[in-house]
Motif scaffolding. Sequence first.
Motif, PDB file in Angstrom:
ATOM      1  N   ASN A  25       0.447  -1.513   0.247  1.00 28.14           N
ATOM      2  CA  ASN A  25       0.196   0.048  -0.282  1.00 28.14           C
ATOM      3  C   ASN A  25       1.328   1.629  -0.200  1.00 28.14           C
ATOM      4  N   LYS A  26       2.378   0.748   0.208  1.00 30.75           N
ATOM      5  CA  LYS A  26       2.781   2.833   0.352  1.00 30.75           C
ATOM      6  C   LYS A  26       3.204   2.563  -0.600  1.00 30.75           C
ATOM      7  N   LEU A  27       3.001   3.906  -1.172  1.00 30.82           N
ATOM      8  CA  LEU A  27       3.714   4.077  -2.422  1.00 30.82           C
ATOM      9  C   LEU A  27       4.595   5.123  -2.400  1.00 30.82           C
ATOM     10  N   PHE A  49      -1.542   4.348  -0.167  1.00 25.72           N
ATOM     11  CA  PHE A  49      -2.993   4.004  -1.266  1.00 25.72           C
ATOM     12  C   PHE A  49      -3.752   3.263  -0.312  1.00 25.72           C
ATOM     13  N   CYS A  50      -5.474   3.189  -0.202  1.00 29.63           N
ATOM     14  CA  CYS A  50      -5.801   2.562   0.080  1.00 29.63           C
ATOM     15  C   CYS A  50      -7.019   2.003  -0.289  1.00 29.63           C
ATOM     16  N   ILE A  57      -5.352   8.763  -1.314  1.00 27.45           N
ATOM     17  CA  ILE A  57      -3.932   8.620  -0.777  1.00 27.45           C
ATOM     18  C   ILE A  57      -3.590   9.154  -0.038  1.00 27.45           C
ATOM     19  N   TYR A  58      -2.809   9.196   0.442  1.00 32.38           N
ATOM     20  CA  TYR A  58      -2.707  10.430   1.752  1.00 32.38           C
ATOM     21  C   TYR A  58      -0.973  10.338   2.332  1.00 32.38           C
ATOM     22  N   ILE A  59      -0.692  11.432   2.956  1.00 37.70           N
ATOM     23  CA  ILE A  59       0.880  11.231   2.991  1.00 37.70           C
ATOM     24  C   ILE A  59       0.783  11.080   5.213  1.00 37.70           C
ATOM     25  N   ALA A 109      -3.062   4.357  -9.143  1.00 38.58           N
ATOM     26  CA  ALA A 109      -2.680   5.562  -8.419  1.00 38.58           C
ATOM     27  C   ALA A 109      -1.193   5.849  -9.873  1.00 38.58           C
ATOM     28  N   ILE A 110      -1.141   7.042  -9.939  1.00 33.75           N
ATOM     29  CA  ILE A 110      -0.376   8.267 -11.393  1.00 33.75           C
ATOM     30  C   ILE A 110       0.604   9.061 -10.250  1.00 33.75           C
ATOM     31  N   GLU A 111       1.749   8.438 -10.481  1.00 32.01           N
ATOM     32  CA  GLU A 111       2.625   9.304 -10.379  1.00 32.01           C
ATOM     33  C   GLU A 111       3.049  11.152 -10.940  1.00 32.01           C
ATOM     34  N   TYR A 112       3.025  12.152 -11.295  1.00 32.85           N
ATOM     35  CA  TYR A 112       2.725  12.522 -12.353  1.00 32.85           C
ATOM     36  C   TYR A 112       3.555  14.509 -11.859  1.00 32.85           C
TER      37      TYR A 112
END
Length: 375
Positions: A178-180, A189-190, A196-198, A229-232
């Motif tokens: 779950n850890k991005l 991410f859940c 998505i949260y910090i 999920a996406i990293e942009y």
Amino acid sequence: MKIIDRMPPELLDAVNEFSRELEWSRRLPIYEIHKWWARRYSGVIRLLLAFTELDIEVLKKVDDLHEFVRDVYFHPPKVNNKKLLDPFCGGGTILIEGAKLGYDVCGIEINKLPYMMLRSLKILPQLDIKLIEDKIVQISNRLKSIWTTKCIKGHDAWVIHTFLAWKNKKGELQIKFNKLKDGKEKIYFCEKCKKIYIHTQDLKNCKICNNQFDKRYERIDYASLVPYAIEYFCPFCNQRAFKIVTAEDQKKFNLKRRWYLFKIPLLNETKRLLKAELKDFGQLLTPRQQITFKEFLNAFKTEPYRTIVKMLISDSLRSCSLLAYYSAKYRKVIPGFIIKSYWLPPQPVELNPISFRLSTKGNLLPLGRGNILSL
């Protein structure tokens, strides 16, 4: 008599130790143009070739073999008017090191991949790198519609990584990690509450819905692959960030265009793919990865660029395919073929093959380890 004819075991130990230190973490740049399984340590080859030129009497004056090895490596004997033939040259380590010492080298190889690798080394000086970069910018602009997403402020942002997971036949998303992103600020991410949260701590459960993180699955059911999920990178905000996949992102990922390459044969190395019901090697690429590679290849139809582009695409497939996964700890893609087999990770990552940002000097800087620009 030459050193190579009667090499003391202690000298061979010193050669191996020096060569490991030289290339333990990564190969020298000339040997990283493409992955090759049988790549020998170049230091060993260089030193053994040098020992074919040095008389064994030289060793009588040597007090420290490790210093002797280092000195021979950096100040090898010059070779003149000698030919060196490697009849099974593979990736060409013997040829390259022999040529650097002064040998007139010749190699024979039946495998097309190492042949292209060696041929590309000969044509590198002929290339206009600026031309290649300009073509990448043009391709990027043409494919903007499929490789952009919206940042949190609504700007067009470049997709770098798309995080993927397999749904089972019941339609359940199988998330093992779950850890991005790891670090002082960890990003999670859940799959249950789709958030998505910090957080600053290592979590075992979601802080919002108490969903269990990092579930253990005895076996992954490869029914269907979905992005979550996406990293942009947003050039307007000048910031990288993570986001949940939207319906528009899902549509861009699920493009219908796909080219089939060739059938996956039944081999020990391919059994995992066939168990996952993959039938063609083209299925190891997402549709937009296929489109990007096809555009890049079609942009260079003449030599010497055609060969180099083939090499760039071939080597980037390790990271730009479903064989790769993302490491939250190292914050980068871990390429496929770490083992000599086709292994489908439980959570693959889709890396944009041509994602980049501009430096303050206008240079193209790759976004994502292993894409075309980073090779």
